[in-house]
Design a protein around this motif. Structure first.
Motif, PDB file in Angstrom:
ATOM      1  N   LEU A  50      28.882  49.295  31.438  1.00  0.00           N
ATOM      2  CA  LEU A  50      30.031  50.283  31.418  1.00  0.00           C
ATOM      3  C   LEU A  50      30.844  49.948  30.319  1.00  0.00           C
ATOM      4  N   PHE A  51      31.216  48.777  29.932  1.00  0.00           N
ATOM      5  CA  PHE A  51      32.330  48.327  29.288  1.00  0.00           C
ATOM      6  C   PHE A  51      31.731  47.628  28.002  1.00  0.00           C
ATOM      7  N   LYS A  52      30.406  47.550  27.887  1.00  0.00           N
ATOM      8  CA  LYS A  52      29.570  47.197  26.789  1.00  0.00           C
ATOM      9  C   LYS A  52      30.116  45.563  26.363  1.00  0.00           C
ATOM     10  N   SER A  53      30.616  45.008  27.444  1.00  0.00           N
ATOM     11  CA  SER A  53      31.154  43.331  26.962  1.00  0.00           C
ATOM     12  C   SER A  53      30.588  42.634  28.241  1.00  0.00           C
ATOM     13  N   LYS A  54      30.820  41.330  28.315  1.00  0.00           N
ATOM     14  CA  LYS A  54      30.455  40.449  29.379  1.00  0.00           C
ATOM     15  C   LYS A  54      31.974  40.577  30.267  1.00  0.00           C
ATOM     16  N   VAL A  55      31.799  41.244  31.104  1.00  0.00           N
ATOM     17  CA  VAL A  55      33.277  41.419  32.009  1.00  0.00           C
ATOM     18  C   VAL A  55      33.018  40.887  33.362  1.00  0.00           C
ATOM     19  N   SER A  56      31.718  40.955  33.883  1.00  0.00           N
ATOM     20  CA  SER A  56      31.647  40.488  35.224  1.00  0.00           C
ATOM     21  C   SER A  56      31.838  39.241  35.214  1.00  0.00           C
ATOM     22  N   ARG A  57      32.028  38.745  36.619  1.00  0.00           N
ATOM     23  CA  ARG A  57      32.169  37.459  37.315  1.00  0.00           C
ATOM     24  C   ARG A  57      31.227  36.347  36.739  1.00  0.00           C
ATOM     25  N   LYS A  58      29.940  36.791  36.922  1.00  0.00           N
ATOM     26  CA  LYS A  58      28.765  36.432  36.715  1.00  0.00           C
ATOM     27  C   LYS A  58      28.552  35.747  35.185  1.00  0.00           C
ATOM     28  N   SER A  59      28.906  36.808  34.278  1.00  0.00           N
ATOM     29  CA  SER A  59      28.927  36.687  32.926  1.00  0.00           C
ATOM     30  C   SER A  59      29.899  35.780  32.324  1.00  0.00           C
ATOM     31  N   SER A  60      31.078  35.929  32.971  1.00  0.00           N
ATOM     32  CA  SER A  60      32.130  35.216  32.245  1.00  0.00           C
ATOM     33  C   SER A  60      32.569  33.776  32.870  1.00  0.00           C
ATOM     34  N   THR A  61      31.880  33.377  34.119  1.00  0.00           N
ATOM     35  CA  THR A  61      31.751  32.352  34.773  1.00  0.00           C
ATOM     36  C   THR A  61      30.752  31.151  33.861  1.00  0.00           C
ATOM     37  N   PRO A  62      31.380  30.185  33.401  1.00  0.00           N
ATOM     38  CA  PRO A  62      30.114  28.807  32.573  1.00  0.00           C
ATOM     39  C   PRO A  62      29.319  28.257  33.764  1.00  0.00           C
ATOM     40  N   ASN A  63      28.300  28.136  33.515  1.00  0.00           N
ATOM     41  CA  ASN A  63      27.262  27.321  34.292  1.00  0.00           C
ATOM     42  C   ASN A  63      27.382  28.138  35.645  1.00  0.00           C
ATOM     43  N   TYR A  64      27.257  29.503  35.744  1.00  0.00           N
ATOM     44  CA  TYR A  64      27.251  30.114  37.057  1.00  0.00           C
ATOM     45  C   TYR A  64      25.863  30.047  37.754  1.00  0.00           C
ATOM     46  N   GLU A  65      25.895  29.950  38.956  1.00  0.00           N
ATOM     47  CA  GLU A  65      24.774  29.694  39.764  1.00  0.00           C
ATOM     48  C   GLU A  65      24.759  30.825  40.978  1.00  0.00           C
ATOM     49  N   GLU A  66      23.869  31.523  40.973  1.00  0.00           N
ATOM     50  CA  GLU A  66      23.514  32.625  41.912  1.00  0.00           C
ATOM     51  C   GLU A  66      23.350  31.927  43.243  1.00  0.00           C
ATOM     52  N   LYS A  67      24.317  32.191  44.246  1.00  0.00           N
ATOM     53  CA  LYS A  67      24.199  31.603  45.723  1.00  0.00           C
ATOM     54  C   LYS A  67      24.530  32.760  46.600  1.00  0.00           C
ATOM     55  N   ILE A  68      23.726  32.821  47.446  1.00  0.00           N
ATOM     56  CA  ILE A  68      24.200  33.725  48.643  1.00  0.00           C
ATOM     57  C   ILE A  68      25.035  33.157  49.644  1.00  0.00           C
ATOM     58  N   SER A  69      26.295  33.815  49.596  1.00  0.00           N
ATOM     59  CA  SER A  69      27.615  33.470  50.289  1.00  0.00           C
ATOM     60  C   SER A  69      27.206  33.746  51.711  1.00  0.00           C
ATOM     61  N   LYS A  70      27.612  32.754  52.555  1.00  0.00           N
ATOM     62  CA  LYS A  70      27.485  33.093  54.303  1.00  0.00           C
ATOM     63  C   LYS A  70      28.594  33.941  54.719  1.00  0.00           C
ATOM     64  N   THR A  71      29.551  34.117  53.972  1.00  0.00           N
ATOM     65  CA  THR A  71      30.509  35.061  54.404  1.00  0.00           C
ATOM     66  C   THR A  71      31.016  35.895  53.063  1.00  0.00           C
ATOM     67  N   VAL A  72      31.620  37.135  53.197  1.00  0.00           N
ATOM     68  CA  VAL A  72      32.023  38.054  52.211  1.00  0.00           C
ATOM     69  C   VAL A  72      33.236  37.497  51.595  1.00  0.00           C
ATOM     70  N   ARG A  73      33.232  37.189  50.269  1.00  0.00           N
ATOM     71  CA  ARG A  73      34.357  36.653  49.592  1.00  0.00           C
ATOM     72  C   ARG A  73      34.512  37.432  48.351  1.00  0.00           C
ATOM     73  N   LEU A  74      35.785  37.402  48.048  1.00  0.00           N
ATOM     74  CA  LEU A  74      36.072  38.341  46.845  1.00  0.00           C
ATOM     75  C   LEU A  74      36.847  37.733  45.962  1.00  0.00           C
ATOM     76  N   HIS A  75      36.062  37.891  44.638  1.00  0.00           N
ATOM     77  CA  HIS A  75      36.508  37.315  43.512  1.00  0.00           C
ATOM     78  C   HIS A  75      36.873  38.330  42.374  1.00  0.00           C
ATOM     79  N   ALA A  76      38.182  38.067  41.734  1.00  0.00           N
ATOM     80  CA  ALA A  76      38.705  38.917  40.798  1.00  0.00           C
ATOM     81  C   ALA A  76      38.620  38.213  39.382  1.00  0.00           C
ATOM     82  N   VAL A  77      38.149  39.093  38.448  1.00  0.00           N
ATOM     83  CA  VAL A  77      38.332  38.543  37.152  1.00  0.00           C
ATOM     84  C   VAL A  77      38.796  39.521  35.978  1.00  0.00           C
ATOM     85  N   SER A  78      39.919  39.083  35.271  1.00  0.00           N
ATOM     86  CA  SER A  78      40.599  40.194  34.481  1.00  0.00           C
ATOM     87  C   SER A  78      40.436  39.858  33.137  1.00  0.00           C
ATOM     88  N   HIS A  79      40.343  40.930  32.219  1.00  0.00           N
ATOM     89  CA  HIS A  79      40.139  40.579  30.808  1.00  0.00           C
ATOM     90  C   HIS A  79      40.988  41.856  29.994  1.00  0.00           C
TER      91      HIS A  79
END
Length: 380
Positions: free
Chosen positions: A117-146
């Motif tokens: 949508l924004f033609k840039s790496k704006v998602s939490r997954k893209s902007s977090t170094p060494n991001y590891e995909e883990k299925i969270s046991k509960t719903v947690r909200l994370h906000a990333v600003s650019h």
């Protein structure tokens, strides 16, 4: 005999000419009458607009005499239209904020779509170094600003991710942390508004839009989809999308979209743009076209490929390249236009004037009731 035939033919020709003249005259009369009708209607519309404007001008000050002065009645150039340039300069200088939430189970391409949508790496997954995909046991909200800047215009974009939503065996009440987050942002804004020495520009962390991702099952809405949109649709702007729509054929996609629209209507779910908030016929025509396309069948990617000598965003498959911005392939372009190019400000306006205002009125009424109870108890 021949003379009589010639005479009859002459009479027929004259009759045809007379009929033609009569038809032409009748057509001219009709055109003239139609033109007069249109002129009268346009005059009536202008008078009605003028009357409405006078009423609007008079409403705030009942005892004040007001009138409408048109451009043709001015003695010369005043410069009122330069207000638009002033507003633009002020907005460009200050910049603006846009907060978007993405909700859906893991693996539906939420991060990829936001990046597209924004033609840039704006998602939490893209902007977090060494991001590891883990299925969270509960719903947690994370906000990333650019802060995104394009042609001198700055926008502070905040992407709120909801990992863990819909990923458990038992997903009962998994929407509650999201409802709580949305209301917390309203409460934060309300407290800033009620401060005696409040800030000149209140930081806005309220959710302006929630993109809800539906899996491309081809069936209908799941119970979790219905429950989530029922609850969230009352407090935030929801835009549903069919994720990874390239897994469906065109016919399957249309049938799936139709079933979803029927489910939304049957369950009383209101998604953006809401029909009751259309301000004028022009808005209604545009929004009706959008409502007819909801939910948008989208495909996301951040990879470019060469197609006919041009670079395009697309997904490469064995059968060819699915062009993300080609409306013949998917409806990503329609979603982008809605969120950014045509309705971004309206999304913010509806969030402020409708959803936040509803929350504000409810909280102030609760405060007044609590104050009244406190006064009564102290009197007793």
């Amino acid at each position: 005999m021949e003379d009589r035939e010639e005479e009859d033919a002459g009479i027929m020709t004259e009759n045809i000419k007379e009929e033609s003249k009569a038809d032409q005259s009748l057509q001219e009369d009709r055109l003239e009458a139609h033109a007069k009708t249109e002129e009268n209607e346009s005059k009536e519309e202008a008078e009605q607009v003028e009357a409405d404007l006078k009423v609007q001008l008079c409403e705030p000050f009942p005892g004040l005499q007001t009138g409408l002065i048109r451009s043709a009645d001015l003695f010369g150039y005043v410069g009122i239209e330069s207000v638009l340039d002033q507003m633009r300069r002020k907005t460009v200088k200050a910049g603006f904020e846009f907060n978007i939430m993405v909700v859906g189970q893991s693996g539906l391409g939420k991060s990829t779509l936001v990046n597209t949508l924004f033609k840039s790496k704006v998602s939490r997954k893209s902007s977090t170094p060494n991001y590891e995909e883990k299925i969270s046991k509960t719903v947690r909200l994370h906000a990333v600003s650019h802060v995104i800047e394009e042609k001198g215009v700055k926008m502070k974009l905040t992407v709120i991710d909801t990992p863990g939503f819909g990923d458990q065996i038992n997903n009962q009440n998994c929407w509650e942390p999201i409802v709580k987050y949305v209301n917390e942002q309203y409460e934060k804004y309300l407290r800033e508004e009620l401060n005696v020495n409040r800030k000149r520009r209140i930081p806005d962390s309220r959710v302006h839009c929630c993109i809800y991702f539906l899996p491309a099952s081809g069936h209908s809405l799941r119970p979790i989809d219905v429950e989530f949109m029922k609850r969230l649709g009352k407090i935030v702007n929801i835009v549903p999308v069919i994720a990874k729509a390239d897994t469906l054929t065109v016919e399957e996609r249309q049938e799936f979209k139709e079933r979803i629209r029927q489910d939304l209507e049957a369950n009383g779910i209101h998604v953006y743009p809401q029909r009751e908030l259309d301000e004028d016929p022009e808005d209604r025509i545009l929004n009706d076209r959008i409502r007819a396309s909801i939910p948008f069948a989208v495909v996301g990617t951040d990879k470019e490929h060469q197609v006919n000598g041009h670079k395009v965003l697309g997904r490469k498959t064995k059968w060819g390249i699915i062009e993300v911005e080609n409306v013949a392939h998917c409806e990503f372009a329609n979603l982008r236009d809605l969120l950014i190019r045509s309705h971004l400000q309206d999304l913010k306006d509806v969030a402020h004037n409708v959803h936040y205002e509803t929350y504000r009125v409810r909280r102030l009424n609760e405060s007044n009731m609590n104050l009244s109870e406190l006064v009564l108890s102290s009197c007793c």
